[in-house]
Design a protein around this motif. Structure first.
Motif, PDB file in Angstrom:
ATOM      1  N   ARG A 196    -129.992 -27.732 -26.177  1.00 43.00           N
ATOM      2  CA  ARG A 196    -130.355 -27.883 -24.825  1.00 43.00           C
ATOM      3  C   ARG A 196    -132.119 -27.878 -24.843  1.00 43.00           C
ATOM      4  O   ARG A 196    -132.510 -28.856 -24.151  1.00 43.00           O
ATOM      5  N   GLU A 200    -134.767 -31.150 -24.068  1.00 44.17           N
ATOM      6  CA  GLU A 200    -135.763 -30.997 -22.873  1.00 44.17           C
ATOM      7  C   GLU A 200    -137.336 -31.739 -23.169  1.00 44.17           C
ATOM      8  O   GLU A 200    -137.702 -32.189 -22.382  1.00 44.17           O
ATOM      9  N   SER A 218    -131.116 -41.643 -26.108  1.00 41.35           N
ATOM     10  CA  SER A 218    -132.260 -40.907 -25.575  1.00 41.35           C
ATOM     11  C   SER A 218    -131.845 -39.314 -25.299  1.00 41.35           C
ATOM     12  O   SER A 218    -130.455 -38.991 -25.136  1.00 41.35           O
ATOM     13  N   ALA A 220    -132.582 -37.584 -22.691  1.00 43.03           N
ATOM     14  CA  ALA A 220    -132.001 -37.333 -21.629  1.00 43.03           C
ATOM     15  C   ALA A 220    -130.409 -37.736 -21.567  1.00 43.03           C
ATOM     16  O   ALA A 220    -129.489 -37.053 -20.733  1.00 43.03           O
ATOM     17  N   ALA A 221    -129.916 -39.002 -22.241  1.00 44.52           N
ATOM     18  CA  ALA A 221    -128.415 -39.400 -22.123  1.00 44.52           C
ATOM     19  C   ALA A 221    -127.681 -38.265 -22.849  1.00 44.52           C
ATOM     20  O   ALA A 221    -126.424 -37.883 -22.506  1.00 44.52           O
ATOM     21  N   ALA A 223    -128.526 -35.056 -23.356  1.00 51.85           N
ATOM     22  CA  ALA A 223    -128.388 -33.646 -22.427  1.00 51.85           C
ATOM     23  C   ALA A 223    -127.361 -33.924 -21.324  1.00 51.85           C
ATOM     24  O   ALA A 223    -126.755 -33.016 -20.742  1.00 51.85           O
ATOM     25  N   SER A 224    -127.239 -34.971 -20.898  1.00 52.00           N
ATOM     26  CA  SER A 224    -126.521 -35.049 -19.563  1.00 52.00           C
ATOM     27  C   SER A 224    -124.963 -35.357 -19.938  1.00 52.00           C
ATOM     28  O   SER A 224    -124.141 -35.354 -19.106  1.00 52.00           O
ATOM     29  N   ASP A 225    -124.608 -35.538 -21.163  1.00 51.34           N
ATOM     30  CA  ASP A 225    -123.124 -35.459 -21.728  1.00 51.34           C
ATOM     31  C   ASP A 225    -123.084 -34.766 -23.137  1.00 51.34           C
ATOM     32  O   ASP A 225    -123.116 -35.263 -24.074  1.00 51.34           O
ATOM     33  N   VAL A 226    -123.076 -33.371 -22.940  1.00 54.59           N
ATOM     34  CA  VAL A 226    -123.149 -32.727 -24.183  1.00 54.59           C
ATOM     35  C   VAL A 226    -121.586 -32.681 -24.778  1.00 54.59           C
ATOM     36  O   VAL A 226    -121.673 -32.599 -26.198  1.00 54.59           O
TER      37      VAL A 226
END
Length: 241
Positions: A196, A200, A218, A220-221, A223-226
């Motif tokens: 995580r 970031e 990416s 961000a992608a 991190a949004s769907d671990v």
């Protein structure tokens, strides 16, 4: 535009018959931070040590800033602008903090850059006369990264930044890497178990499993769907990172 770092068909490991990393293709742009994650034994450290010339390649090519590197040559890697911060930090433990830094500046002629390092890592200012072996784990990691930055790398490889460190210390170091990438255009490849935290500050995440890239997206992608990372880890949960 030429990428800062390129690998084509890279095989790496200790035996040609059973490479730890197989047929890896990778490109990292100037100013990009890439988080390289994966389970233990995935080949992450083997990949970084091979890129840095500490381990001869078993196959494929490595190109830094348009210059193809010879296999197993740390000198060629450093000359091209690739610098590795290994997981053991490789400090001169009986030398002081400032002596460790001065060794890098004498070699590369950037004495004025020590002040920049201390701006990045102000915790080192009051520790300049302390032997590196007496520093805390976090301070040692700051010193190791600072010493690497004094070499003005085009590509900075950092292996297991958080090893032995509390998450709060890692949180204080990672934003510096983001700043270095943005201000100096340094390409950074970061091996990190705190998934995580790494995502970031990263632009892109790559999951390495059994020596192969199994997932890339990416930061961000990811991190949004671990869950995608968990499934790629073949069932090993990384959500706690």
């Amino acid at each position: 535009m030429t990428a800062a770092l390129e690998c084509h068909g890279l095989d790496a490991g200790y035996a040609r018959s059973s490479p730890c990393v197989r047929g890896l293709d990778l490109a990292v742009e100037r100013g990009e931070v890439v988080a390289l994650i994966g389970p233990n034994g995935a080949g992450k450290t083997t990949l970084l040590t091979t890129l840095a010339g500490l381990l001869p390649r078993l196959g494929g090519t490595v190109v830094v800033g348009g210059t193809e590197l010879g296999s197993g040559s740390t000198r060629a890697a450093v000359r091209a602008g690739l610098v590795l911060v290994p997981d053991d930090r490789s400090l001169f433990r009986r030398l002081t903090t400032v002596q460790n830094l001065r060794l890098a500046t004498r070699r590369h002629g950037h004495t004025e850059a020590i002040e920049q390092v201390l701006e990045y890592f102000p915790a080192l200012r009051n520790r300049l006369k302390v032997d590196a072996g007496q520093l805390s784990g976090g301070e040692q990691q700051m010193l190791a990264i600072g010493r690497a930055l004094l070499q003005r790398p085009k590509v900075l490889l950092i292996d297991e930044l958080s090893m032995g460190l509390a998450p709060v210390v890692v949180e204080s170091i990672l934003p510096v890497l983001r700043e270095v990438a943005a201000s100096d255009g340094t390409a950074i490849v970061l091996v990190e178990q705190h998934v995580r935290l790494a995502l970031e500050v990263a632009d892109r995440g790559i999951v390495l499993v059994h020596g192969e890239i199994r997932l890339e997206d990416s930061a961000a992608a990811l991190a949004s769907d671990v869950g995608r990372i968990e499934r790629t880890y073949l069932g090993e949960s990384v959500a706690a990172g």
